[in-house]
Write an enzyme that holds these catalytic residues in place. Structure first.
Site, PDB file in Angstrom:
ATOM      1  N   PHE A 145      12.408 -23.380 -43.423  1.00  0.00           N
ATOM      2  CA  PHE A 145      12.162 -21.961 -43.738  1.00  0.00           C
ATOM      3  C   PHE A 145      12.174 -21.802 -45.242  1.00  0.00           C
ATOM      4  O   PHE A 145      13.131 -22.187 -45.912  1.00  0.00           O
ATOM      5  CB  PHE A 145      13.223 -21.057 -43.110  1.00  0.00           C
ATOM      6  CG  PHE A 145      12.972 -19.607 -43.405  1.00  0.00           C
ATOM      7  CD1 PHE A 145      12.013 -18.887 -42.695  1.00  0.00           C
ATOM      8  CD2 PHE A 145      13.658 -18.952 -44.431  1.00  0.00           C
ATOM      9  CE1 PHE A 145      11.749 -17.557 -42.993  1.00  0.00           C
ATOM     10  CE2 PHE A 145      13.401 -17.617 -44.721  1.00  0.00           C
ATOM     11  CZ  PHE A 145      12.454 -16.918 -44.003  1.00  0.00           C
ATOM     12  N   ASP A 167      14.837 -26.802 -51.930  1.00  0.00           N
ATOM     13  CA  ASP A 167      15.144 -25.402 -51.629  1.00  0.00           C
ATOM     14  C   ASP A 167      16.630 -25.316 -51.271  1.00  0.00           C
ATOM     15  O   ASP A 167      17.027 -25.595 -50.139  1.00  0.00           O
ATOM     16  CB  ASP A 167      14.258 -24.921 -50.471  1.00  0.00           C
ATOM     17  CG  ASP A 167      14.520 -23.470 -50.084  1.00  0.00           C
ATOM     18  OD1 ASP A 167      15.575 -22.932 -50.471  1.00  0.00           O
ATOM     19  OD2 ASP A 167      13.686 -22.881 -49.378  1.00  0.00           O
ATOM     20  N   LYS A 185      20.183 -16.345 -52.321  1.00  0.00           N
ATOM     21  CA  LYS A 185      21.311 -15.939 -51.470  1.00  0.00           C
ATOM     22  C   LYS A 185      22.671 -15.808 -52.176  1.00  0.00           C
ATOM     23  O   LYS A 185      23.010 -14.735 -52.639  1.00  0.00           O
ATOM     24  CB  LYS A 185      21.388 -16.866 -50.252  1.00  0.00           C
ATOM     25  CG  LYS A 185      20.174 -16.669 -49.327  1.00  0.00           C
ATOM     26  CD  LYS A 185      20.423 -17.117 -47.912  1.00  0.00           C
ATOM     27  CE  LYS A 185      19.381 -16.575 -46.954  1.00  0.00           C
ATOM     28  NZ  LYS A 185      18.154 -17.371 -46.840  1.00  0.00           N
TER      29      LYS A 185
HETATM   30  C1  LIG Z   1      16.728 -17.203 -46.932  1.00  0.00           C
HETATM   31  C2  LIG Z   1      15.943 -18.357 -47.353  1.00  0.00           C
HETATM   32  C3  LIG Z   1      14.746 -18.208 -48.074  1.00  0.00           C
HETATM   33  C4  LIG Z   1      14.122 -16.858 -48.365  1.00  0.00           C
HETATM   34  O1  LIG Z   1      14.940 -16.048 -49.140  1.00  0.00           O
HETATM   35  P1  LIG Z   1      14.630 -14.457 -49.234  1.00  0.00           P
HETATM   36  O2  LIG Z   1      15.605 -13.982 -50.253  1.00  0.00           O
HETATM   37  O3  LIG Z   1      14.860 -13.895 -47.859  1.00  0.00           O
HETATM   38  O4  LIG Z   1      13.223 -14.306 -49.659  1.00  0.00           O
HETATM   39  C5  LIG Z   1      14.081 -19.353 -48.493  1.00  0.00           C
HETATM   40  N1  LIG Z   1      14.576 -20.581 -48.235  1.00  0.00           N
HETATM   41  C6  LIG Z   1      15.725 -20.762 -47.555  1.00  0.00           C
HETATM   42  C7  LIG Z   1      16.237 -22.143 -47.315  1.00  0.00           C
HETATM   43  C8  LIG Z   1      16.435 -19.667 -47.070  1.00  0.00           C
HETATM   44  O5  LIG Z   1      17.554 -19.854 -46.368  1.00  0.00           O
END
Ligand SMILES: *Cc1c(COP(=O)(O)O)cnc(C)c1O
Length: 389
Positions: free
Chosen positions: A128, A214, A243
């Site tokens: 994701f 990421d 986050k």
């Molecule tokens: C939550 C998340 C995102 C997206 O972040 P947003 O602030 O919701 O745009 C991207 N990569 C990972 C691994 C995530 O957990």
């Protein structure tokens, strides 16, 4: 819930009015233990005094001026964060998806600078990376993509935790980068083989690809070290954060080192809000607190405690296929869909999450006490036992 809101979320029937540490209170005064932390955002818990103080002080002085001018707090945060992550430069965004957008644009530009006209990024199924067009294309989940076609070109999906599949991409001259999560978050807390990230690092070095990590969910102490990749002994070329970085104020970061740090030049990318004085002051307070209170190490210790607790409490339950995770990023894989557990936990005053349909996901604040950690283990184990009985 209000009809004036678009139906993007199937919301639970509760609204919180106040929080303190790992506790929340709803509009009726009921108390909840938060084992989700706003989806890995509130690592310091709710209403942490250091963050509150930083926000109040900064709000009373200066909130926003735009990136047309120098921003003292942003420069300060850039120094702190790059030093902490072993990176050279950073771009600040307002979310995780935007941090990944910056990384994707950086990788494409890097490709074009080398004369590659259709730069391609290798991404993984079950990942994701966000909800914008580029990041939902990168995301390895059909459900998130459906209805938003045409998707972007320039992405190749391979299975997660399959190094060989990435190695095969060496035959593709358009590949410029590999983008991956150290542990999948939304994808179900999949912890890859311990050599996976090191293997990707080697493949990237051998082929001249950028390694984009990421760490939006895994970063900021969540997995027991400030960044998850420290445990794999590697450093990516590009790292994205969001986050936990702002403990609830919207801030994301795209960090880069070496040649990758020099790719984005004036006029190539930007953000009106990104890295404004308010959010940067919050992120500085977060870093201060994580370091002073040694919270990454505390997350590692609590994670061990909880994994051990779950292993004991759920040992005889056949429907429990795997208990996994690092630090306070924990998943319990059941043999069946278990979304129901979220509501049942809520009724017992506990906030949890279920992801990938059958994985109970726990992302509690790093400041929870031993007793709160034990309560989460006890309650979640009880709920699972009753659910599968
Ligand atoms: C939550 C998340 C995102 C997206 O972040 P947003 O602030 O919701 O745009 C991207 N990569 C990972 C691994 C995530 O957990």
């Amino acid at each position: 819930m209000s009809d004036a809101l678009m139906n993007t979320y199937a919301r639970l029937p509760v609204s919180f009015e106040r929080g303190e540490g790992a506790l929340l209170w709803d509009s009726e005064g009921n108390e909840y233990l938060d084992a989700l932390g706003g989806i890995a955002v509130c690592g310091l818990g709710h209403a942490h005094p250091a963050v509150t103080r930083a926000l109040c002080e900064q709000a009373g002085r200066l909130v926003h001026t735009s990136n047309l001018y120098g921003i003292t707090r942003q420069a300060e945060l850039a120094e702190r964060l790059t030093r902490l992550a072993g990176m050279d430069r950073v771009f600040f965004s307002n979310s995780g998806a935007e941090a990944n957008e910056a990384a994707i644009k950086l990788a494409r530009l890097h490709g074009h600078n080398q004369g590659i006209e259709t730069p391609t990024i290798v991404v993984t199924r079950g990942s994701f990376h966000g909800r914008t067009m580029a990041t939902l294309t990168a995301t390895g989940n059909d459900k998130i993509q459906q209805g938003f076609e045409p998707l972007l070109e320039g992405f190749v999906h391979v299975d997660y935790d399959d190094l060989e599949a990435i190695a095969e991409q060496a035959a593709n001259p358009n590949v410029v980068a590999v983008m991956v999560e150290p542990i999948t978050g939304e994808g179900g807390i999949r912890v890859p083989d311990e050599n996976y990230l090191m293997g990707i690092r080697t493949l990237c070095d051998d082929n001249g690809w950028l390694m984009i990590l990421d760490e939006i969910q895994t970063g900021m102490g969540r997995t027991g070290t400030m960044f998850a990749c420290e445990q794999n002994g590697i450093s990516p070329d590009v790292m994205t954060l969001a986050k936990g970085l702002g403990n609830g104020v919207p801030i994301g970061a795209c960090l880069a080192r070496g040649a990758a740090a020099e790719v984005l030049q004036a006029g190539k990318h930007g953000s009106t809000f990104g890295g404004n004085p308010l959010v940067c002051s919050a992120a500085l307070a977060v870093i201060d607190t994580l370091e002073q209170d040694r919270l990454p190490a505390r997350a590692a210790e609590l994670g061990q405690r909880m994994l051990k607790g779950f292993a004991e409490a759920l040992a005889s339950i056949e429907a429990v296929q795997e208990i996994r995770g690092r630090g306070l990023m924990l998943g319990i894989q059941l043999d069946r869909p278990c979304g129901e557990l979220v509501k049942q936990a809520l009724q017992q005053g506990l906030l949890i999450n279920v992801t990938a349909q059958s994985v109970v996901r726990l992302l509690p604040p790093l400041i929870i006490t031993d007793a709160q950690a034990d309560r989460i283990v006890e309650q979640v184990s009880g709920l699972i036992r009753d659910f599968v009985a």
